[in-house]
Design a protein around this motif. Structure first.
Motif, PDB file in Angstrom:
ATOM      1  N   THR A 177       2.163  -1.829  19.359  1.00  0.00           N
ATOM      2  CA  THR A 177       3.472  -2.014  17.977  1.00  0.00           C
ATOM      3  C   THR A 177       3.613  -1.496  16.884  1.00  0.00           C
ATOM      4  N   ALA A 178       2.243  -1.057  17.227  1.00  0.00           N
ATOM      5  CA  ALA A 178       2.379  -0.292  15.881  1.00  0.00           C
ATOM      6  C   ALA A 178       3.374   0.873  16.109  1.00  0.00           C
ATOM      7  N   ALA A 227      -2.781  -1.019  10.906  1.00  0.00           N
ATOM      8  CA  ALA A 227      -4.775  -2.485  10.639  1.00  0.00           C
ATOM      9  C   ALA A 227      -3.630  -4.122  11.073  1.00  0.00           C
ATOM     10  N   PHE A 228      -3.147  -3.359  10.832  1.00  0.00           N
ATOM     11  CA  PHE A 228      -2.296  -5.961  11.130  1.00  0.00           C
ATOM     12  C   PHE A 228      -1.471  -5.568  12.615  1.00  0.00           C
ATOM     13  N   PHE A 229      -1.377  -4.331  13.568  1.00  0.00           N
ATOM     14  CA  PHE A 229      -0.790  -4.180  14.561  1.00  0.00           C
ATOM     15  C   PHE A 229      -1.419  -3.746  15.752  1.00  0.00           C
ATOM     16  N   ASN A 230      -1.006  -4.014  16.549  1.00  0.00           N
ATOM     17  CA  ASN A 230      -1.831  -3.478  17.920  1.00  0.00           C
ATOM     18  C   ASN A 230      -0.990  -1.829  17.974  1.00  0.00           C
ATOM     19  N   LYS A 261      -2.495   3.792   8.012  1.00  0.00           N
ATOM     20  CA  LYS A 261      -3.182   3.189   8.031  1.00  0.00           C
ATOM     21  C   LYS A 261      -2.716   1.346   7.979  1.00  0.00           C
ATOM     22  N   VAL A 262      -2.014   1.064   7.002  1.00  0.00           N
ATOM     23  CA  VAL A 262      -1.789  -0.434   7.119  1.00  0.00           C
ATOM     24  C   VAL A 262      -1.024  -0.644   8.204  1.00  0.00           C
ATOM     25  N   ILE A 263       0.254   0.190   8.477  1.00  0.00           N
ATOM     26  CA  ILE A 263       0.394   0.022  10.182  1.00  0.00           C
ATOM     27  C   ILE A 263      -0.580  -0.461  11.384  1.00  0.00           C
ATOM     28  N   THR A 291       0.529   4.745   4.495  1.00  0.00           N
ATOM     29  CA  THR A 291       1.793   2.979   5.624  1.00  0.00           C
ATOM     30  C   THR A 291       1.177   3.114   6.828  1.00  0.00           C
TER      31      THR A 291
END
Length: 349
Positions: free
Chosen positions: A186-187, A180-183, A176-178, A174
């Motif tokens: 934000t992450a 990967a898709f946010f800066n 890694k996904v966060i 989870t």
């Protein structure tokens, strides 16, 4: 909205599985840190890997053992109370007959009353036959729905066990996904929000169980002092139903009062008065202090969260309103203090 509800219906076993895993994770962590912690010092890798499976097994045994024990404890008492009621019915009927004979002496009135009852009984049979014919399809649908619910619950339980067994891996995926898709900023905020949410729900569940134990103990003490029957059985019922915030004790009052009513109707009345007083004490003093302090909310905000959640989403809103309100409260407090720090406002009087 229909599409969203359809997706939620499909994902319901997964959502329920996540909820079960979250609740079971609390006792599982206790088993890992308090019971099987010595396995971490073992030189054998196979023994170290046994800590998680043993903790999961112990948690499931604890939960299902509690539920089975509770069922085996309550059902015999209910059977005994029902048998007492059945044995008392002839006496109630005889008393009613005596009362009728005492106040109704007119044979014509009795005959008219008998004819009316006979006509009503015929109408009842006709309506009942029609209802039986139209309700078979509904009964079949209900049976299929119940079977589906049992299957979905079993699937949710399997998913929960899998999540507990590999929770570190799932959390890492989870994250890694966060990222990967946010800066990064934000992450980091999303992960911080996740930590706040986890802590709020964890403290809410722990506080709810603590409050249920307290209300059960107070119920047992009060019933013992008042010499009411079945104090241990009824205290267990009240404690279990008290897991529902604020109004849980009232839900448990119905079967408890019925059990006492079978033995002594007057004592059942005293029990209801006692529960009302206990419920007021619990709702206004115990609950805000125990649950509110555990999640960092004062009694006022706990009551406000229950009122808003219950008014908006009913029982589910009452269950989730308090931890959600705690999350929003902590986020708002962080924002307020950050703005005060930016404005260099240290102290306000």
């Amino acid at each position: 909205m229909d599409f969203i509800l359809k997706i939620l219906s499909i994902l319901s076993p997964f959502i329920v599985g996540v909820s079960i895993a979250f609740v079971l994770n609390i006792p599982m962590k206790l088993f890992e840190t308090k019971v099987f912690y010595s396995l971490d010092r073992s030189k054998t890798p196979a023994l170290r890997k046994l800590k998680r499976p043993l903790s999961i097994a112990a948690t499931l045994i604890l939960v299902f053992g509690f539920l089975i024990g509770l069922t085996l404890f309550i059902i015999p008492q209910l059977i005994e109370s029902t048998a007492t009621l059945v044995n008392a019915v002839p006496g109630y009927v005889q008393s009613l007959e005596t009362l009728v004979n005492q106040y109704i002496n007119s044979s014509e009135l009795l005959n008219a009353l008998g004819n009316e009852i006979l006509m009503a009984w015929k109408d009842f049979i006709q309506v009942g036959s029609k209802f039986l014919g139209t309700s078979l399809a509904g009964l079949l649908t209900m049976t299929l729905g119940f079977t589906t619910s049992v299957v979905n619950f079993g699937l949710s339980l399997v998913l929960a066990v899998y999540m507990l067994a590999s929770k570190e891996k799932l959390i890492l995926q989870t994250k890694k996904v966060i990222f990967a898709f946010f800066n990064k900023s934000t992450a980091a905020q999303i992960l911080h929000l996740g930590e706040i949410t986890d802590l709020a729900f964890y403290r809410f569940i722990a506080g709810q169980f603590t409050e249920a134990l307290i209300i059960g103990a107070l119920c047992f003490i009060g019933m013992s002092l008042l010499a009411l029957p079945y104090p241990l059985l009824i205290s267990v019922i009240i404690a279990v139903t008290s897991l529902i915030p604020i109004f849980g004790a009232f839900i448990g009052t119905v079967p408890a009062a019925f059990i006492i009513f079978i033995i002594d109707p007057l004592k059942a009345l005293w029990f209801i008065v006692f529960i009302v007083i206990l419920q007021q004490f619990e709702g206004n003093i115990i609950y805000p202090r125990v649950v509110g302090n555990s999640i960092g909310l004062s009694g006022l905000w706990v009551l406000l969260a229950m009122v808003i959640g219950g008014s908006t989403f009913g029982l589910l809103g009452m269950l989730l309103g308090i931890p959600i309100f705690s999350i929003l409260y902590q986020i708002l407090r962080t924002i307020v203090y950050k703005r005060l720090h930016t404005k260099k406002i240290v102290k306000i009087q």
